[in-house]
Design a protein around this motif. Structure first.
Motif, PDB file in Angstrom:
ATOM      1  N   ALA A 113      -3.242   6.467 -49.317  1.00  0.00           N
ATOM      2  CA  ALA A 113      -3.722   5.947 -50.609  1.00  0.00           C
ATOM      3  C   ALA A 113      -4.919   6.785 -51.088  1.00  0.00           C
ATOM      4  O   ALA A 113      -5.013   7.121 -52.280  1.00  0.00           O
ATOM      5  CB  ALA A 113      -4.112   4.479 -50.464  1.00  0.00           C
ATOM      6  N   PHE A 123      -3.789  10.421 -52.144  1.00  0.00           N
ATOM      7  CA  PHE A 123      -3.056  10.559 -53.403  1.00  0.00           C
ATOM      8  C   PHE A 123      -3.768   9.923 -54.602  1.00  0.00           C
ATOM      9  O   PHE A 123      -3.177   9.760 -55.659  1.00  0.00           O
ATOM     10  CB  PHE A 123      -1.644   9.970 -53.250  1.00  0.00           C
ATOM     11  N   ASP A 176      -2.930   1.774 -54.509  1.00  0.00           N
ATOM     12  CA  ASP A 176      -3.739   2.861 -55.058  1.00  0.00           C
ATOM     13  C   ASP A 176      -3.309   3.104 -56.495  1.00  0.00           C
ATOM     14  O   ASP A 176      -2.286   2.574 -56.939  1.00  0.00           O
ATOM     15  CB  ASP A 176      -3.612   4.132 -54.201  1.00  0.00           C
ATOM     16  N   ILE A 184      11.404   7.666 -48.272  1.00  0.00           N
ATOM     17  CA  ILE A 184      10.090   8.086 -47.777  1.00  0.00           C
ATOM     18  C   ILE A 184       9.785   7.615 -46.356  1.00  0.00           C
ATOM     19  O   ILE A 184       8.884   8.129 -45.727  1.00  0.00           O
ATOM     20  CB  ILE A 184       8.935   7.657 -48.713  1.00  0.00           C
ATOM     21  N   TYR A 210      10.380  13.330 -44.019  1.00  0.00           N
ATOM     22  CA  TYR A 210      10.680  13.346 -45.460  1.00  0.00           C
ATOM     23  C   TYR A 210       9.387  13.374 -46.274  1.00  0.00           C
ATOM     24  O   TYR A 210       8.477  12.591 -46.028  1.00  0.00           O
ATOM     25  CB  TYR A 210      11.517  12.127 -45.869  1.00  0.00           C
ATOM     26  N   GLN A 211       9.353  14.278 -47.208  1.00  0.00           N
ATOM     27  CA  GLN A 211       8.195  14.329 -48.109  1.00  0.00           C
ATOM     28  C   GLN A 211       8.691  14.416 -49.537  1.00  0.00           C
ATOM     29  O   GLN A 211       9.675  15.111 -49.814  1.00  0.00           O
ATOM     30  CB  GLN A 211       7.351  15.566 -47.800  1.00  0.00           C
ATOM     31  N   PHE A 236       1.937  -0.233 -50.940  1.00  0.00           N
ATOM     32  CA  PHE A 236       2.714  -0.438 -49.715  1.00  0.00           C
ATOM     33  C   PHE A 236       2.510  -1.881 -49.267  1.00  0.00           C
ATOM     34  O   PHE A 236       1.374  -2.379 -49.278  1.00  0.00           O
ATOM     35  CB  PHE A 236       2.275   0.535 -48.620  1.00  0.00           C
TER      36      PHE A 236
END
Ligand code: ADP
Length: 414
Positions: A282, A285, A330, A343, A348-349, A391
């Motif tokens: 959080a 980003f 966020d 995700i 995995y990105q 999340f």
């Protein structure tokens, strides 16, 4: 059918061709209608069937009055005999033999057809079973091979990460000593260089730890030790750890934990790892001066399947809350809806400029998901309105706490 044994090759005989019951019934009817005695013998002399009135004497095969060989597909499979009635002229009973013979042929032919189709069916089944057995063997061998490779991979990762971690810890330790001026005062530029070395070293250490965790999770060897655990202090601890990061990024971090949130049943180390990871993301980003929120409240989950939050504000004493929901919000770049399902996959990105800016291996969320699931919980991602990411981690509350709440609910009922 009587006594049929189907090997790979089919052998014609009275027993393999005919439907015993149908044959005997027909012979019985023919004997009654035509008032004769009928007998069928097998080539080895054994009697296959004998029907009719005993008064119509049936002489031994070699002296019988009327007899005819039963030949099927060029193979002699028996002898049909007609009993001797001295009162009846031969021309009267001869057609009986011919009639019986024709019907017998038909019955045998029909029997042959079903016998062959049964044999074919059995052969097909046997082939099918053979193939499935073979495939099973191959799968078992492949599975063993993969397991062996997996063990090797885990051993290798364990050894490599240990070998990497030891010198890295020294590098970080010496870096810290340099920063503290143990080896003499450093210039501003030197301090900057050393802090970059430390920062990159920390990143490397985190990556090594994540890879080790992933390997352990994949092999099911990551231990989760659950015990009664107070969630509010754990979340406060996580928030406190990030204070320096928050300040550096000029962000704001708000902690909103409902006072009703008490005990869950979990592994403090592993759950701290989950929330640290989510808050770290959080922060990573979020653009400068934005808000990161960490919220926790009680929710109702249904039959082990956690539903979306069903929270009433203020909390109702008549509702049996059975889970805690922790939300990490966020106001960063957010995650596109079509990426939500992927995700949590290892490595995995999301392919975005924001992701490329922040290094990572794409392991954090995969590890979080496994840890949360090991706690019988769920982790989901939602969009934070008007922008950003949220999340949601849902964990069942500890059984004694749950009982207490249910009791409380019961005592308030009229
Ligand atoms: P990493 O260690 O590379 O950050 P994660 O598994 O933690 O890997 O995250 C996977 C990807 O999910 C990240 O690369 C990023 O694209 C995306 N992601 C995770 N958290 C956030 C967030 N709070 N905001 C936007 N994107 C996120």
């Amino acid at each position: 059918m009587n006594d049929r044994s189907f090997d790979d090759s089919f052998t014609a005989s009275l027993r393999t061709l005919g439907d015993d019951e149908a044959l005997r019934e027909f012979l019985q009817n023919a004997a009654t209608i035509h008032r004769v005695t009928l007998a069928i013998d097998e080539p080895n002399g054994q009697s296959f069937a004998i029907v009719g009135e005993s008064s119509w004497r049936l002489p031994p095969a070699h002296t019988c009055w009327l007899a005819e060989a039963i030949v099927y597909d060029g193979v002699n499979i028996g002898l049909l005999r007609l009993g001797h009635d001295p009162l009846r002229p031969e021309h009267e009973v001869e057609p009986v033999l011919a009639h019986v013979r024709i019907v017998l042929d038909l019955l045998l032919h029909h029997g042959h057809r079903s016998a062959v189709s049964a044999a074919l069916q059995e052969a097909t089944m046997r082939e099918h079973v053979r193939q499935v057995t073979m495939q099973n063997e191959e799968l078992r061998a492949a599975y063993e091979h993969v397991r062996q490779l997996d063990r090797l991979k885990i051993d290798f990762l364990g050894t490599v990460s240990h070998e990497l971690r030891t010198p890295l810890t020294s590098i970080l330790g010496y870096g810290e000593m340099l920063t503290q001026g143990v080896a003499g005062a450093l210039s501003t530029e030197q301090l900057e260089f050393v802090s970059t070395i430390r920062e990159k070293g920390e990143q490397l250490l985190q990556l090594i730890n994540s890879m080790l965790d992933t390997a352990k999770l994949e092999s099911g060897t990551l231990d989760v030790h659950r015990s009664p655990l107070l969630l509010p202090p754990l979340l406060e601890g996580v928030a406190a750890t990030f204070v320096p990061h928050i300040r550096r990024r000029e962000l704001r971090l708000e902690l909103d934990v409902s006072t009703d949130v008490l005990e869950i049943f979990g592994d403090a180390v592993r759950l701290r790892q989950v929330f640290m990871n989510l808050v770290d993301n959080a922060i990573k980003f979020s653009p400068k001066r934005e808000l990161v929120r960490l919220e926790a409240r009680l929710v109702v989950s249904s039959l082990g399947e956690f539903s979306a939050a069903l929270v009433e504000e203020p909390l109702s004493p008549t509702v049996a809350y059975d889970a805690v929901e922790v939300r990490i919000r966020d106001r960063g770049c957010g995650i596109a809806q079509d990426e939500h399902g992927r995700i949590f996959d290892p490595f995995y990105q999301v392919d975005s400029s924001q992701t490329r800016k922040h290094q990572g291996a794409g392991l954090g969320l995969a590890i979080c998901k496994r840890i949360v699931e090991a706690h019988d919980g769920r982790i989901n991602v939602e969009s934070n309105e008007p922008h950003g990411t949220c999340f949601v981690v849902t964990l069942p509350i500890a059984p004694p706490d749950r009982e207490r709440r249910v009791r409380l609910r019961g005592s308030l009922r009229p």
